[in-house]
Write a protein that holds these residues in place. Structure first.
Motif, short mmCIF file in Angstrom:
data_model
loop_
_atom_site.label_atom_id
_atom_site.label_comp_id
_atom_site.label_asym_id
_atom_site.label_seq_id
_atom_site.Cartn_x
_atom_site.Cartn_y
_atom_site.Cartn_z
N LYS A 86 6.39 -11.95 -0.63
CA LYS A 86 6.59 -10.57 -1.04
C LYS A 86 7.54 -9.87 -0.07
O LYS A 86 7.40 -9.99 1.14
N LYS A 87 8.45 -9.12 -0.65
CA LYS A 87 9.47 -8.44 0.14
C LYS A 87 8.98 -7.07 0.59
O LYS A 87 8.40 -6.31 -0.19
N VAL A 88 9.23 -6.76 1.88
CA VAL A 88 8.93 -5.44 2.43
C VAL A 88 10.19 -4.95 3.14
O VAL A 88 10.68 -5.58 4.08
N SER A 89 10.73 -3.81 2.71
CA SER A 89 11.93 -3.26 3.31
C SER A 89 11.61 -2.64 4.66
O SER A 89 10.65 -1.90 4.82
N LEU A 90 12.46 -2.93 5.66
CA LEU A 90 12.32 -2.37 7.00
C LEU A 90 13.37 -1.30 7.27
O LEU A 90 13.51 -0.84 8.41
N ARG A 91 14.08 -0.88 6.25
CA ARG A 91 15.15 0.09 6.42
C ARG A 91 14.57 1.50 6.63
O ARG A 91 13.46 1.80 6.21
N VAL A 120 9.07 1.12 7.95
CA VAL A 120 7.92 0.22 8.10
C VAL A 120 8.10 -0.60 9.37
O VAL A 120 9.17 -1.19 9.59
N VAL A 121 7.08 -0.62 10.22
CA VAL A 121 7.12 -1.42 11.45
C VAL A 121 6.11 -2.55 11.43
O VAL A 121 6.16 -3.44 12.29
N ASP A 122 5.19 -2.55 10.50
CA ASP A 122 4.20 -3.62 10.37
C ASP A 122 4.08 -3.96 8.89
O ASP A 122 3.45 -3.24 8.11
N SER A 123 4.70 -5.08 8.50
CA SER A 123 4.75 -5.44 7.08
C SER A 123 3.37 -5.81 6.54
O SER A 123 3.08 -5.58 5.36
N ALA A 124 2.50 -6.37 7.38
CA ALA A 124 1.17 -6.74 6.91
C ALA A 124 0.34 -5.51 6.58
O ALA A 124 -0.33 -5.45 5.54
N LYS A 125 0.35 -4.51 7.45
CA LYS A 125 -0.39 -3.27 7.18
C LYS A 125 0.16 -2.58 5.93
O LYS A 125 -0.60 -2.07 5.11
N VAL A 130 -2.98 -0.71 2.52
CA VAL A 130 -2.92 0.38 1.54
C VAL A 130 -2.46 -0.21 0.21
O VAL A 130 -1.82 -1.27 0.16
N ASP A 131 -2.78 0.50 -0.85
CA ASP A 131 -2.46 -0.01 -2.19
C ASP A 131 -0.95 -0.02 -2.43
O ASP A 131 -0.39 -1.02 -2.87
N ASN A 132 -0.30 1.09 -2.15
CA ASN A 132 1.15 1.20 -2.29
C ASN A 132 1.63 2.12 -1.17
O ASN A 132 1.39 3.32 -1.20
N TYR A 133 2.30 1.54 -0.18
CA TYR A 133 2.62 2.33 1.02
C TYR A 133 3.62 3.45 0.74
O TYR A 133 3.58 4.50 1.38
N VAL A 186 -2.06 3.78 9.70
CA VAL A 186 -2.86 2.76 9.01
C VAL A 186 -2.01 1.94 8.05
O VAL A 186 -2.35 0.80 7.71
N ALA A 187 -0.88 2.49 7.60
CA ALA A 187 0.00 1.79 6.66
C ALA A 187 1.15 1.08 7.37
O ALA A 187 2.05 0.56 6.71
N GLY A 188 1.13 1.04 8.71
CA GLY A 188 2.20 0.37 9.45
C GLY A 188 3.53 1.07 9.35
O GLY A 188 4.59 0.43 9.41
N VAL A 189 3.51 2.39 9.23
CA VAL A 189 4.72 3.18 9.06
C VAL A 189 4.96 4.02 10.32
O VAL A 189 4.02 4.62 10.86
N GLU A 190 6.20 4.06 10.77
CA GLU A 190 6.59 4.88 11.91
C GLU A 190 7.38 6.09 11.41
O GLU A 190 8.34 5.94 10.64
N VAL A 191 6.96 7.28 11.83
CA VAL A 191 7.66 8.51 11.46
C VAL A 191 8.73 8.80 12.51
O VAL A 191 8.42 9.00 13.69
#
Length: 280
Positions: A86-91, A120-125, A130-133, A186-191
């Motif tokens: 599964k693809k997770v964008s890190l942009r 996104v800094v943690d693709s697993a989280k 979460v259901d849809n980050y 909790v969603a592995g997201v950096e603001v």
């Protein structure tokens, strides 16, 4: 769930191994050996292990319901066969909230909107916790924006040193970013940044609040004018007394102070009246 690295071989090396296995399979089949069938089955299985990772992207590998790890390095790779990737964008991305109508801390209805810069800094989280980050970021951003808007007044009229949404934009943005980071961790997201893009009174009270702001500005300007006028009059009276230009009694001093104050404070140009004496 925490992101971890998983095994992955350079795809071109894997492709070379597949060619070798295919050649061996054909050779043993031509010799009438059943080992050739085994080699060809390995080639068929190995083909499912090839995948490509684009720049600023992570591939999350899932093997029969188990998280194997993530691959962040861009390129052509050969990994565990039969995995779901599964693809997770890190942009870095922006989220522009819609204009929200909320009440500030004083109960005044206001309209507010913000832009949130995140990645996104943690693709697993992001994928499993979460259901849809992306939807999670949108909902939590609007929730945090509502909470911040209800914690400050839109503007301050009596206490100029108090914090407000309009007067302390940088402070409000910093607090919004901190609260968002706590919510989105909790969603592995950096603001990266959060800024207000729209701030105004709601239409039903905009006119009344504009008049209040104008009245407050006029009062503040009048206070400055009066303070300056008092200082100027006091300086003029003291200077006349020190230089001995004129000696005034209390009544005439009061009259001169009155005339000077009227001339300085008045919005219209003062017109002096010259006293030429009386006919008697």
């Amino acid at each position: 769930m925490t992101e971890k690295r998983t095994w992955a071989l350079n795809g071109f090396i894997g492709l070379l191994l597949e060619v070798v296995l295919f050649a061996l399979g054909l050779y043993f089949l031509s010799e009438g050996s059943l080992i050739g069938v085994l080699f060809l089955l390995l080639v068929a299985v190995g083909i499912s292990g090839f995948f490509i990772v684009q720049p600023n992207e992570a591939k999350v590998l899932i093997f029969f319901g188990q998280y194997l790890g993530s691959v962040r390095r861009s390129g052509f790779w050969w990994g565990t066969p039969f995995t779901i990737r599964k693809k997770v964008s890190l942009r870095v991305r922006n989220f522009n909230s819609s204009k929200l109508k909320v009440n500030d801390v004083e109960g005044n209805p206001i309209e507010i909107a913000a832009v949130v810069v995140f990645r996104v800094v943690d693709s697993a989280k992001a994928l499993f916790d979460v259901d849809n980050y992306e939807t999670f970021v949108e909902i939590q951003s609007e929730t945090a924006l509502r909470h911040i808007a209800s914690s400050y007044p839109y503007d301050t009229f009596e206490d100029i040193n108090a914090s407000s949404l309009r007067g302390n934009a940088d402070e409000v943005a910093a607090e919004l970013a901190r609260e968002l980071q706590q919510r989105l961790q909790v969603a592995g997201v950096e603001v990266l940044e959060a800024r207000l893009t729209h701030l105004a009174y709601a239409t039903e009270i905009a006119g009344a609040m504009l008049q209040r702001q104008q009245a407050a500005a006029i009062i503040a300007a009048r206070q400055k004018i009066v303070e300056g006028a008092v200082g100027m009059v006091q300086m003029a009276v003291n200077k006349l007394k020190e230089d001995g230009v004129i000696d005034l009694d209390e009544e005439r001093k009061a009259a001169m102070v009155n005339n000077l104050m009227v001339a300085i404070v008045s919005e219209r140009e003062a017109h002096p009246v010259i006293n030429t004496g009386t006919i008697y």
